[in-house]
Design a protein around this motif. Structure first.
Motif, PDB file in Angstrom:
ATOM      1  N   SER A 313      -2.647  51.045 -37.268  1.00 17.91           N
ATOM      2  CA  SER A 313      -1.826  50.047 -38.159  1.00 17.91           C
ATOM      3  C   SER A 313      -2.669  48.952 -38.795  1.00 17.91           C
ATOM      4  N   ASP A 314      -2.583  48.428 -39.946  1.00 17.61           N
ATOM      5  CA  ASP A 314      -3.205  47.454 -40.842  1.00 17.61           C
ATOM      6  C   ASP A 314      -2.484  46.267 -40.883  1.00 17.61           C
ATOM      7  N   PHE A 315      -2.395  45.303 -39.929  1.00 12.78           N
ATOM      8  CA  PHE A 315      -1.669  44.083 -40.123  1.00 12.78           C
ATOM      9  C   PHE A 315      -1.827  43.244 -41.377  1.00 12.78           C
ATOM     10  N   THR A 316      -2.717  43.399 -42.099  1.00 14.33           N
ATOM     11  CA  THR A 316      -3.054  42.936 -43.393  1.00 14.33           C
ATOM     12  C   THR A 316      -2.328  43.383 -44.500  1.00 14.33           C
ATOM     13  N   GLY A 317      -1.657  44.443 -44.513  1.00 14.45           N
ATOM     14  CA  GLY A 317      -1.278  45.240 -45.477  1.00 14.45           C
ATOM     15  C   GLY A 317       0.153  45.410 -45.533  1.00 14.45           C
ATOM     16  N   HIS A 318       0.832  44.592 -44.406  1.00 14.94           N
ATOM     17  CA  HIS A 318       2.013  44.838 -44.330  1.00 14.94           C
ATOM     18  C   HIS A 318       3.232  44.496 -45.251  1.00 14.94           C
ATOM     19  N   ASP A 319       2.635  43.532 -46.053  1.00 16.23           N
ATOM     20  CA  ASP A 319       3.251  43.011 -47.039  1.00 16.23           C
ATOM     21  C   ASP A 319       3.408  43.486 -48.565  1.00 16.23           C
ATOM     22  N   SER A 320       2.241  44.300 -48.344  1.00 14.97           N
ATOM     23  CA  SER A 320       1.843  45.020 -49.869  1.00 14.97           C
ATOM     24  C   SER A 320       3.007  45.853 -50.170  1.00 14.97           C
ATOM     25  N   LYS A 321       2.755  46.115 -51.648  1.00 11.79           N
ATOM     26  CA  LYS A 321       3.821  47.186 -52.007  1.00 11.79           C
ATOM     27  C   LYS A 321       3.283  48.416 -51.807  1.00 11.79           C
ATOM     28  N   GLY A 322       3.961  49.582 -51.674  1.00 12.36           N
ATOM     29  CA  GLY A 322       3.753  51.085 -51.561  1.00 12.36           C
ATOM     30  C   GLY A 322       3.409  51.597 -52.987  1.00 12.36           C
ATOM     31  N   LEU A 326       1.655  59.814 -55.639  1.00 17.92           N
ATOM     32  CA  LEU A 326       0.196  60.494 -55.395  1.00 17.92           C
ATOM     33  C   LEU A 326       0.587  61.862 -54.793  1.00 17.92           C
ATOM     34  N   SER A 327      -0.503  62.653 -55.096  1.00 17.66           N
ATOM     35  CA  SER A 327      -0.278  64.020 -55.140  1.00 17.66           C
ATOM     36  C   SER A 327      -0.916  64.586 -53.510  1.00 17.66           C
ATOM     37  N   TYR A 328      -0.839  65.608 -52.989  1.00 15.45           N
ATOM     38  CA  TYR A 328      -1.054  65.787 -51.573  1.00 15.45           C
ATOM     39  C   TYR A 328      -2.864  65.670 -51.710  1.00 15.45           C
ATOM     40  N   GLU A 329      -3.501  66.006 -52.667  1.00 17.04           N
ATOM     41  CA  GLU A 329      -4.885  66.154 -52.831  1.00 17.04           C
ATOM     42  C   GLU A 329      -5.430  64.536 -52.799  1.00 17.04           C
ATOM     43  N   GLU A 330      -4.619  63.644 -53.635  1.00 19.89           N
ATOM     44  CA  GLU A 330      -5.089  62.365 -53.334  1.00 19.89           C
ATOM     45  C   GLU A 330      -4.788  61.633 -51.944  1.00 19.89           C
ATOM     46  N   VAL A 331      -3.736  62.161 -51.193  1.00 16.30           N
ATOM     47  CA  VAL A 331      -3.467  61.346 -50.103  1.00 16.30           C
ATOM     48  C   VAL A 331      -4.508  62.088 -49.051  1.00 16.30           C
ATOM     49  N   LYS A 332      -4.814  63.217 -49.199  1.00 19.29           N
ATOM     50  CA  LYS A 332      -6.150  63.934 -48.447  1.00 19.29           C
ATOM     51  C   LYS A 332      -7.264  63.052 -48.513  1.00 19.29           C
ATOM     52  N   THR A 333      -7.801  62.845 -49.736  1.00 20.49           N
ATOM     53  CA  THR A 333      -8.852  62.085 -49.957  1.00 20.49           C
ATOM     54  C   THR A 333      -9.032  60.393 -49.380  1.00 20.49           C
ATOM     55  N   LEU A 334      -7.711  59.915 -49.538  1.00 16.98           N
ATOM     56  CA  LEU A 334      -7.865  58.525 -48.943  1.00 16.98           C
ATOM     57  C   LEU A 334      -7.804  58.675 -47.486  1.00 16.98           C
ATOM     58  N   VAL A 335      -7.179  59.514 -46.716  1.00 15.08           N
ATOM     59  CA  VAL A 335      -7.042  59.425 -45.193  1.00 15.08           C
ATOM     60  C   VAL A 335      -8.593  60.269 -44.762  1.00 15.08           C
ATOM     61  N   LYS A 336      -9.254  60.848 -45.793  1.00 14.07           N
ATOM     62  CA  LYS A 336     -10.460  61.357 -45.217  1.00 14.07           C
ATOM     63  C   LYS A 336     -11.420  60.377 -44.812  1.00 14.07           C
ATOM     64  N   ASN A 337     -11.145  59.106 -45.296  1.00  8.19           N
ATOM     65  CA  ASN A 337     -12.088  58.012 -44.672  1.00  8.19           C
ATOM     66  C   ASN A 337     -11.872  57.706 -43.422  1.00  8.19           C
ATOM     67  N   PHE A 338     -11.049  58.018 -42.786  1.00  5.69           N
ATOM     68  CA  PHE A 338     -10.611  57.948 -41.445  1.00  5.69           C
ATOM     69  C   PHE A 338     -10.966  58.936 -40.638  1.00  5.69           C
ATOM     70  N   SER A 379      -0.983  51.683 -49.785  1.00  7.55           N
ATOM     71  CA  SER A 379      -0.666  50.386 -50.696  1.00  7.55           C
ATOM     72  C   SER A 379      -0.582  50.722 -52.310  1.00  7.55           C
ATOM     73  N   ASP A 380      -0.132  49.943 -53.121  1.00 14.97           N
ATOM     74  CA  ASP A 380      -0.298  49.851 -54.427  1.00 14.97           C
ATOM     75  C   ASP A 380      -2.149  49.807 -54.682  1.00 14.97           C
ATOM     76  N   SER A 381      -2.883  49.320 -53.976  1.00 16.99           N
ATOM     77  CA  SER A 381      -4.294  49.370 -54.117  1.00 16.99           C
ATOM     78  C   SER A 381      -4.909  50.389 -53.558  1.00 16.99           C
ATOM     79  N   ASP A 382      -4.203  51.372 -53.198  1.00 16.57           N
ATOM     80  CA  ASP A 382      -5.046  52.895 -52.652  1.00 16.57           C
ATOM     81  C   ASP A 382      -5.595  52.481 -51.470  1.00 16.57           C
ATOM     82  N   VAL A 383      -4.803  51.437 -50.358  1.00 16.44           N
ATOM     83  CA  VAL A 383      -5.249  51.245 -49.124  1.00 16.44           C
ATOM     84  C   VAL A 383      -4.302  51.859 -48.106  1.00 16.44           C
ATOM     85  N   VAL A 384      -4.805  52.793 -47.361  1.00 17.55           N
ATOM     86  CA  VAL A 384      -3.887  53.332 -46.051  1.00 17.55           C
ATOM     87  C   VAL A 384      -3.454  52.099 -45.318  1.00 17.55           C
ATOM     88  N   THR A 385      -2.511  51.785 -45.157  1.00 19.75           N
ATOM     89  CA  THR A 385      -2.040  50.640 -44.270  1.00 19.75           C
ATOM     90  C   THR A 385      -1.657  51.184 -43.022  1.00 19.75           C
TER      91      THR A 385
END
Length: 473
Positions: A313-322, A326-338, A379-385
């Motif tokens: 959980s990222d508590f700083t991003g709870h109020d951000s807009k989703g 996104l495509s599966y490849e885009e989601v894969k790339t974002l969560v790969k950071n973790f 989030s709309d800023s491509d952050v995994v919240t």
């Protein structure tokens, strides 16, 4: 609840009980010295030992009432469970430390009662009187829970509490017969003391055998296994399926079961992606999971021992807009950071508002078999919240014989199943269960093995739940 939580609750009510006992003691002493001694000219001496025992007894009662009634809110709806030893069977099926601890605590909770009764009331030095008082006390407590809705009336609680009282009585009678009533029953004293310890030793041996046998068995237990048979007299089971009547074989798979060091490593990998550090002083350690929090308080991650699954959980991003679309490849790339590698083959679903679900069903990757579900919010800023990673890598363990589909179906007809939509504590009239489909699926046991189970899909009102039947012979 963790053991530290139980201790904290007991400590709170111990303080409350001590204050109440202190106030009552002051009132009693004022009444004794002012009213009884001066006004009534009484001559009976005050026994400090008895006063102390009564104070301890009062504190004990407040702690028990607080632990069983004070911490609960009404909402159990007067449920009754008259299936004796159902809690033991449930604890055996899941082999959960929490469930076993609850059983043991229920026994230990009434040990002080068995100790105090013979010390305060001489009539309770007769075993049958002490046993009866202990039994009636726990029945009274269960009735209060039933009436107030702050608990379930359970035969197991009555059994466990009464057993605790009997054990406490046996312990204190060693002291009473050896130091207080030295002259009484001197001939049979040794035999009586020995017989009074039978419940204690029998309990220790029984629990010891259960845990030893469990440690020696190869596979774990399944918490989906039935605890007691359903009453099928009012349940109508229908199906148009033709089930296979031939036994087969299926593999059992092994999931990773991590240590506390492994969970720490996983948490560090997650926090590294957001440039955060773990604040170890805020760690919460439970029986099956550890909760880690960042030093700045902005992030948390739960890591389970079984499968090393995570909830971030990222508590700083709870109020951000989703962010949708996104495509599966885009989601894969974002969560790969973790340091999360999602497989190439998976079911991908856009749930809306920046929520995505990735599901895999025993997909083979590098010799392992991935199974489970990954959900995340972006989030709309491509952050995994936030994400929940329940995809577990399994490896083949061993092949076993399994029962046939027909044998599994027969277990349903015999009521040998668990079904959360059925109220096990009341009669059900004209309940109809339509079985629409059956598949061989998998379910994790209490030792981290992925065992084959038959999954019967049902049509029940507007939803389609499932009944799971263990498949191993």
């Amino acid at each position: 609840m963790s053991i530290s939580g139980v201790i904290q609750i007991a400590r709170q009510y111990l303080v409350v009980g001590s204050i109440v006992a202190f106030l009552i003691a002051i009132l009693f002493l004022v009444g004794y010295f002012v009213v009884y001694k001066k006004v009534l000219k009484g001559t009976k001496k005050l026994e400090i030992s008895k006063l102390a025992l009564w104070a301890i007894f009062l504190i004990y009662i407040i702690v028990v009432l607080g632990a069983t009634l004070g911490i609960r809110t009404p909402g159990y709806g007067g449920n009754i469970n008259l299936h004796l030893f159902s809690s033991y069977k449930g604890a055996l099926n899941s082999f959960s430390k929490v469930e076993w601890r609850n059983i043991i605590l229920n026994i230990l909770m009434f040990v002080p009662l068995g100790i105090l009764l013979p010390l305060i009331f001489k009539k309770c030095r007769k075993y049958w009187v002490a046993y009866l008082v202990g039994f009636l006390a726990t029945v009274f407590l269960e009735l209060i829970q039933l009436v107030t809705g702050k608990g379930i009336f359970e035969l197991d609680d009555i059994f466990n509490n009464t057993l605790g009282c009997i054990i406490g009585y046996g312990i204190v009678m060693i002291f009473i017969l050896c130091f207080i009533d030295k002259k009484k029953e001197s001939k049979n004293k040794s035999l009586k003391l020995t017989s009074l310890q039978i419940p204690l030793f029998a309990t220790i041996i029984a629990f010891g055998m259960v845990f030893i046998n469990y440690s020696k068995q190869e596979l774990g237990n399944l918490d989906i296994s039935y605890i007691y048979r359903q009453d099928m007299s009012n349940i109508n089971v229908n199906t148009k399926l033709k089930f296979k009547n031939k036994s087969d074989k299926a593999y059992v798979y092994k999931a990773p079961v991590g240590s506390s060091e492994d969970t720490l490593k996983v948490a560090n990998e997650v926090f590294r992606a957001v440039d955060a550090q773990i604040d170890e002083s805020q760690n919460n350690v439970y029986d099956d999971t550890i909760v880690y929090r960042s030093s700045d308080g902005n992030y948390s991650v739960w890591v389970n021992y079984a499968g090393l699954t995570t909830w971030y959980s990222d508590f700083t991003g709870h109020d951000s807009k989703g962010k949708d679309g996104l495509s599966y490849e885009e989601v894969k790339t974002l969560v790969k950071n973790f340091d999360i590698e999602l497989p190439e083959k998976a079911d991908f679903k856009n749930d809306g508002d920046g929520n995505y679900t990735i599901s895999v069903d025993m997909v083979e990757v590098d010799g392992n078999y991935l199974d489970g579900e990954f959900t995340c919010t972006i989030s709309d800023s491509d952050v995994v919240t936030g994400f929940t990673n329940n995809i577990i890598p399994y490896e083949k363990y061993k092949e076993y014989e399994i029962i046939s589909e027909q044998e599994a179906y027969d277990k349903i007809l015999n009521g040998e199943f668990r079904f959360y939509l059925i109220d096990n504590n009341s009669k059900i009239e004209n309940l109809k269960i339509d079985i629409k489909d059956v598949n061989l699926s998998y379910y994790m046991d209490s030792k981290g093995f992925y065992q084959p189970v038959y999954e019967f899909t049902l049509k029940y009102t507007d939803i389609e739940p499932v009944i799971l039947i263990p498949a191993l012979k």
